[in-house]
Write a protein that holds these residues in place. Structure first.
Motif, PDB file in Angstrom:
ATOM      1  N   CYS A   1      16.169  -0.023   9.367  1.00  0.00           N
ATOM      2  CA  CYS A   1      15.622   1.152   8.687  1.00  0.00           C
ATOM      3  C   CYS A   1      14.496   0.740   7.747  1.00  0.00           C
ATOM      4  N   THR A   2      13.806   1.740   7.220  1.00  0.00           N
ATOM      5  CA  THR A   2      12.761   1.495   6.235  1.00  0.00           C
ATOM      6  C   THR A   2      13.061   2.311   4.986  1.00  0.00           C
ATOM      7  N   LEU A   3      12.593   1.823   3.840  1.00  0.00           N
ATOM      8  CA  LEU A   3      12.776   2.501   2.566  1.00  0.00           C
ATOM      9  C   LEU A   3      11.419   2.618   1.899  1.00  0.00           C
ATOM     10  N   ARG A   4      11.002   3.848   1.608  1.00  0.00           N
ATOM     11  CA  ARG A   4       9.728   4.082   0.944  1.00  0.00           C
ATOM     12  C   ARG A   4      10.004   4.622  -0.451  1.00  0.00           C
ATOM     13  N   VAL A   5       9.425   3.988  -1.459  1.00  0.00           N
ATOM     14  CA  VAL A   5       9.625   4.424  -2.836  1.00  0.00           C
ATOM     15  C   VAL A   5       8.918   5.759  -3.012  1.00  0.00           C
ATOM     16  N   ASP A   6       9.677   6.742  -3.425  1.00  0.00           N
ATOM     17  CA  ASP A   6       9.148   8.093  -3.599  1.00  0.00           C
ATOM     18  C   ASP A   6       8.710   8.292  -5.039  1.00  0.00           C
ATOM     19  N   LYS A   7       9.640   8.176  -5.946  1.00  0.00           N
ATOM     20  CA  LYS A   7       9.358   8.288  -7.374  1.00  0.00           C
ATOM     21  C   LYS A   7      10.157   7.189  -8.045  1.00  0.00           C
TER      22      LYS A   7
ATOM     23  N   LYS B   1       0.828  -1.209   0.000  1.00  0.00           N
ATOM     24  CA  LYS B   1       0.000   0.000   0.000  1.00  0.00           C
ATOM     25  C   LYS B   1       0.860   1.257   0.000  1.00  0.00           C
ATOM     26  N   THR B   2       1.864   1.281   0.848  1.00  0.00           N
ATOM     27  CA  THR B   2       2.714   2.468   0.973  1.00  0.00           C
ATOM     28  C   THR B   2       4.021   2.333   0.209  1.00  0.00           C
ATOM     29  N   SER B   3       4.222   1.225  -0.498  1.00  0.00           N
ATOM     30  CA  SER B   3       5.472   0.949  -1.219  1.00  0.00           C
ATOM     31  C   SER B   3       6.669   1.093  -0.288  1.00  0.00           C
ATOM     32  N   THR B   4       6.601   0.411   0.846  1.00  0.00           N
ATOM     33  CA  THR B   4       7.633   0.503   1.869  1.00  0.00           C
ATOM     34  C   THR B   4       8.298  -0.846   2.090  1.00  0.00           C
ATOM     35  N   PHE B   5       9.624  -0.829   2.145  1.00  0.00           N
ATOM     36  CA  PHE B   5      10.417  -2.014   2.480  1.00  0.00           C
ATOM     37  C   PHE B   5      10.992  -1.796   3.874  1.00  0.00           C
TER      38      PHE B   5
ATOM     39  N   LYS C   1      14.001   7.311  -7.091  1.00  0.00           N
ATOM     40  CA  LYS C   1      14.132   8.052  -5.838  1.00  0.00           C
ATOM     41  C   LYS C   1      13.302   7.371  -4.771  1.00  0.00           C
ATOM     42  N   SER C   2      13.862   7.313  -3.587  1.00  0.00           N
ATOM     43  CA  SER C   2      13.163   6.707  -2.461  1.00  0.00           C
ATOM     44  C   SER C   2      13.560   7.448  -1.196  1.00  0.00           C
ATOM     45  N   ILE C   3      12.834   7.177  -0.136  1.00  0.00           N
ATOM     46  CA  ILE C   3      13.111   7.827   1.145  1.00  0.00           C
ATOM     47  C   ILE C   3      13.503   6.750   2.140  1.00  0.00           C
ATOM     48  N   LEU C   4      14.672   6.914   2.738  1.00  0.00           N
ATOM     49  CA  LEU C   4      15.169   6.000   3.761  1.00  0.00           C
ATOM     50  C   LEU C   4      14.933   6.621   5.125  1.00  0.00           C
ATOM     51  N   GLN C   5      14.471   5.803   6.061  1.00  0.00           N
ATOM     52  CA  GLN C   5      14.264   6.291   7.412  1.00  0.00           C
ATOM     53  C   GLN C   5      14.912   5.322   8.380  1.00  0.00           C
TER      54      GLN C   5
END
Length: 159
Positions: A73-79, A64-68, A87-91
């Motif tokens: 940490c977590t990685l969410r696909v941004d574009k 749903k959120t395109s999150t690994f 591009k993705s967002i790492l947290q």
């Protein structure tokens, strides 16, 4: 007693300045690696984020959120799926940063150069937080290298 106080004050000030002189305010995590030709494939290449679940070394995935989710940490696909970039967002902990993966195909050598780039903002006045952020960025760098190694293994098998 007076010299002990002065010595302690000098050591404290030196340690304080050491943190700000040697731990940068922006921690840049970059890498460039050669991948096989298949990593540049227009349909299943490394910048095609819809295929990341085939090689990404994740522990859990949320479609749903395109999150690994990884160990730390977590990685969410941004574009994804842009011409040569993903591009993705790492947290990790309380740090959130953008990870960009770019692919460049070298026709002469028949290899794909994959560049990853990530910047952690470490611009804090708290010296303890600055040190914590530095070590957190090192954990993040290790996780990114694991991700890139998994991608390299996957695309090596695709040839």
């Amino acid at each position: 007693m007076k010299y002990l106080k002065i010595t302690f004050a000098i050591i404290f000030i030196a340690a304080f300045y050491f943190v700000y002189l040697f731990i940068p305010s922006k921690i840049v995590i970059k890498g460039l690696d050669n991948f096989p030709k298949s990593a540049y494939d227009g349909e299943k290449g490394i910048v095609q984020t819809q295929y990341w679940d085939k090689w990404m070394p994740f522990k859990q995935k949320d479609d749903k959120t395109s999150t690994f989710t990884f160990d730390n940490c977590t990685l969410r696909v941004d574009k994804g799926g842009m011409i040569d970039n993903a591009k993705s967002i790492l947290q990790i902990e309380d740090i959130e940063t953008k990870l960009t993966i770019s692919a460049y195909y070298d026709t002469e050598k028949a290899i794909t150069a994959v560049l990853y780039d990530c910047t952690v903002n470490n611009n804090t006045m708290n010296p303890i937080k600055r040190i914590e952020n530095y070590y957190t960025a090192k954990k993040l760098e290790k996780q990114i290298k694991e991700i890139m190694q998994a991608a390299k293994v996957y695309y090596s098998k695709q040839q």
